[in-house]
Design a protein around this motif. Structure first.
Motif, short mmCIF file in Angstrom:
data_model
loop_
_atom_site.label_atom_id
_atom_site.label_comp_id
_atom_site.label_asym_id
_atom_site.label_seq_id
_atom_site.Cartn_x
_atom_site.Cartn_y
_atom_site.Cartn_z
N GLN A 122 -36.78 -15.36 -7.23
CA GLN A 122 -36.64 -14.47 -6.06
C GLN A 122 -37.80 -13.47 -6.00
O GLN A 122 -38.39 -13.27 -4.94
CB GLN A 122 -35.30 -13.71 -6.11
CG GLN A 122 -34.08 -14.56 -5.84
CD GLN A 122 -33.71 -15.46 -7.02
OE1 GLN A 122 -34.21 -15.29 -8.14
NE2 GLN A 122 -32.86 -16.44 -6.78
N LYS A 123 -38.12 -12.86 -7.13
CA LYS A 123 -39.22 -11.88 -7.16
C LYS A 123 -40.54 -12.56 -6.81
O LYS A 123 -41.37 -12.02 -6.08
CB LYS A 123 -39.34 -11.25 -8.56
CG LYS A 123 -38.36 -10.15 -8.77
CD LYS A 123 -38.84 -8.87 -8.10
CE LYS A 123 -37.68 -7.93 -8.02
NZ LYS A 123 -37.80 -6.59 -8.07
N ARG A 124 -40.73 -13.76 -7.34
CA ARG A 124 -41.99 -14.46 -7.07
C ARG A 124 -42.09 -14.81 -5.60
O ARG A 124 -43.15 -14.67 -4.98
CB ARG A 124 -42.09 -15.71 -7.97
CG ARG A 124 -42.32 -15.35 -9.42
CD ARG A 124 -42.55 -16.57 -10.27
NE ARG A 124 -41.34 -17.22 -10.69
CZ ARG A 124 -41.11 -18.52 -10.65
NH1 ARG A 124 -42.04 -19.34 -10.20
NH2 ARG A 124 -39.98 -19.01 -11.07
N ALA A 125 -40.98 -15.24 -5.02
CA ALA A 125 -40.99 -15.60 -3.59
C ALA A 125 -41.23 -14.34 -2.74
O ALA A 125 -42.00 -14.39 -1.78
CB ALA A 125 -39.68 -16.26 -3.21
N GLU A 126 -40.60 -13.22 -3.13
CA GLU A 126 -40.81 -11.97 -2.37
C GLU A 126 -42.28 -11.57 -2.36
O GLU A 126 -42.83 -11.20 -1.33
CB GLU A 126 -40.04 -10.82 -3.04
CG GLU A 126 -38.63 -10.63 -2.56
CD GLU A 126 -37.89 -9.63 -3.45
OE1 GLU A 126 -38.51 -8.65 -3.94
OE2 GLU A 126 -36.69 -9.86 -3.68
N ARG A 127 -42.91 -11.64 -3.54
CA ARG A 127 -44.32 -11.24 -3.64
C ARG A 127 -45.20 -12.14 -2.78
O ARG A 127 -46.09 -11.67 -2.07
CB ARG A 127 -44.80 -11.32 -5.10
CG ARG A 127 -44.17 -10.24 -5.97
CD ARG A 127 -44.58 -10.48 -7.42
NE ARG A 127 -43.82 -9.65 -8.33
CZ ARG A 127 -43.70 -9.90 -9.63
NH1 ARG A 127 -44.29 -10.96 -10.15
NH2 ARG A 127 -43.01 -9.10 -10.40
N ARG A 128 -44.94 -13.43 -2.85
CA ARG A 128 -45.75 -14.40 -2.08
C ARG A 128 -45.54 -14.17 -0.57
O ARG A 128 -46.47 -14.21 0.21
CB ARG A 128 -45.32 -15.82 -2.47
CG ARG A 128 -46.04 -16.92 -1.77
CD ARG A 128 -47.32 -17.31 -2.51
NE ARG A 128 -48.05 -18.31 -1.77
CZ ARG A 128 -49.30 -18.18 -1.36
NH1 ARG A 128 -49.99 -17.12 -1.65
NH2 ARG A 128 -49.90 -19.13 -0.67
N TYR A 129 -44.30 -13.88 -0.22
CA TYR A 129 -43.96 -13.65 1.19
C TYR A 129 -44.74 -12.45 1.72
O TYR A 129 -45.38 -12.51 2.78
CB TYR A 129 -42.45 -13.40 1.29
CG TYR A 129 -41.94 -13.20 2.69
CD1 TYR A 129 -42.02 -14.22 3.64
CD2 TYR A 129 -41.34 -12.00 3.06
CE1 TYR A 129 -41.53 -14.04 4.93
CE2 TYR A 129 -40.85 -11.82 4.35
CZ TYR A 129 -40.95 -12.84 5.27
OH TYR A 129 -40.48 -12.66 6.54
N LYS A 130 -44.73 -11.36 0.93
CA LYS A 130 -45.46 -10.14 1.36
C LYS A 130 -46.95 -10.43 1.49
O LYS A 130 -47.60 -10.00 2.45
CB LYS A 130 -45.26 -9.02 0.33
CG LYS A 130 -43.94 -8.31 0.52
CD LYS A 130 -43.93 -7.02 -0.29
CE LYS A 130 -42.50 -6.49 -0.39
NZ LYS A 130 -42.21 -5.88 -1.68
N GLU A 131 -47.49 -11.16 0.51
CA GLU A 131 -48.92 -11.50 0.51
C GLU A 131 -49.29 -12.25 1.79
O GLU A 131 -50.28 -11.94 2.44
CB GLU A 131 -49.13 -12.45 -0.67
CG GLU A 131 -50.37 -12.30 -1.50
CD GLU A 131 -50.25 -13.28 -2.67
OE1 GLU A 131 -49.86 -12.83 -3.76
OE2 GLU A 131 -50.49 -14.50 -2.49
N LEU A 132 -48.45 -13.23 2.16
CA LEU A 132 -48.75 -14.05 3.34
C LEU A 132 -48.55 -13.25 4.63
O LEU A 132 -49.31 -13.42 5.59
CB LEU A 132 -47.89 -15.32 3.35
CG LEU A 132 -48.25 -16.30 2.24
CD1 LEU A 132 -47.24 -17.44 2.18
CD2 LEU A 132 -49.65 -16.87 2.41
N LEU A 133 -47.55 -12.35 4.63
CA LEU A 133 -47.35 -11.51 5.81
C LEU A 133 -48.59 -10.65 6.06
O LEU A 133 -49.03 -10.47 7.19
CB LEU A 133 -46.15 -10.59 5.63
CG LEU A 133 -44.77 -11.11 5.97
CD1 LEU A 133 -43.76 -9.97 5.94
CD2 LEU A 133 -44.73 -11.78 7.35
N GLU A 134 -49.14 -10.12 4.93
CA GLU A 134 -50.34 -9.28 5.07
C GLU A 134 -51.51 -10.06 5.66
O GLU A 134 -52.37 -9.51 6.32
CB GLU A 134 -50.74 -8.69 3.71
CG GLU A 134 -49.94 -7.43 3.40
CD GLU A 134 -50.01 -7.02 1.93
OE1 GLU A 134 -50.96 -7.42 1.23
OE2 GLU A 134 -49.09 -6.30 1.49
N LYS A 135 -51.50 -11.37 5.41
CA LYS A 135 -52.59 -12.20 5.98
C LYS A 135 -52.21 -12.68 7.37
O LYS A 135 -52.86 -13.58 7.93
CB LYS A 135 -52.81 -13.43 5.10
CG LYS A 135 -53.48 -13.14 3.80
CD LYS A 135 -53.88 -14.48 3.15
CE LYS A 135 -54.10 -14.35 1.68
NZ LYS A 135 -53.94 -15.62 0.99
#
Ligand code: DC
Length: 220
Positions: free
Chosen positions: A148-161
């Motif tokens: 879950q934490k890994r998915a959250e981080r990746r999600y935020k990263e992609l949103l920023e892009k």
């Protein structure tokens, strides 16, 4: 030469943390996932089905993979073309995980990884560095975090892009890739017996860097 092996599942922060720690210690950082990605990207670009081992074997005969560090940042070259900017897509991520179960792929990349470690002080990150590539590494760390934490981080990263992305797709990909990486026959993802486990679920980036630096400094 000193070698530090950092293994763990995708999205645990291995590469970004390793890069920062390597800079602090004056080591080079080698992200071995980029090598598997480089091959997956090359096969996809050449229209090869990633299950077609015969075509893959043929193309490998004329494929040369190299890593160069430019201002401390790793770039990956295939037949002298810098493809670093093309290997971070979801398609290439899943493709890299798919081909990484093939013995021919793993043996193709093994010598290169060992050679870099023989010639440099390295922090090398991947899935099998402490277990297979550098079994005599001076320090072995297994870096993980909850899916879950890994998915959250990746999600935020992609949103920023500004990428158009669905959280559920990301967590599904992460769980599928973990399963594939952990259950393949050759060099599956697992902690080396003599590794130190670091879970970054409740650590921010700076705390993770601090923790990894402490583990390394305590051993060397
Ligand atoms: O670390 P990464 O997400 O960039 O790696 C992409 C894929 O490559 C990963 O799902 C499995 C494979 N890989 C591997 O099998 N062994 C390694 N040492 C590094 C990566």
């Amino acid at each position: 030469m000193i070698s530090v092996a950092i293994d763990g599942p995708s999205g645990a922060g291995k590469s970004s943390i390793s890069k920062t720690v390597a800079k602090k210690l004056g080591f080079i950082h080698v992200d071995t996932g980029a090598l598997y990605r480089a091959l997956a990207y090359t096969f996809i670009k050449n229209g090869i089905n990633l299950g077609d081992e015969i075509s893959i074997e043929n193309l490998l005969k004329t494929t040369n993979v190299k890593i160069k560090h430019i201002n401390g940042v790793q770039s990956v070259f295939v037949n002298d073309e810098n493809i670093t900017g093309s290997i971070r897509t979801e398609e290439v991520s899943m493709g890299a995980s798919n081909i990484s179960k093939m013995p021919i792929i793993r043996s193709f990349l093994l010598g290169l990884q060992r050679q870099i470690a023989a010639e440099n002080n390295v922090i090398m990150d991947g899935r099998d560095i402490g277990t297979v590539v550098l079994p005599n590494a001076d320090v072995k760390i297994f870096l993980t975090a909850s899916p879950q934490k890994r998915a959250e981080r990746r999600y935020k990263e992609l949103l920023e892009k500004n990428e158009n992305i669905v959280y559920n797709d990301i967590i599904e990909d992460i769980i599928k890739r973990d399963y594939q990486d952990e259950h393949r026959e050759i060099a599956p993802l697992k902690p080396a017996e003599d590794s130190v486990l670091v879970d970054t679920s409740d650590l921010n980036f700076d705390e993770s860097v601090q923790k990894i630096t402490e583990v390394i400094e305590a051993k060397i």
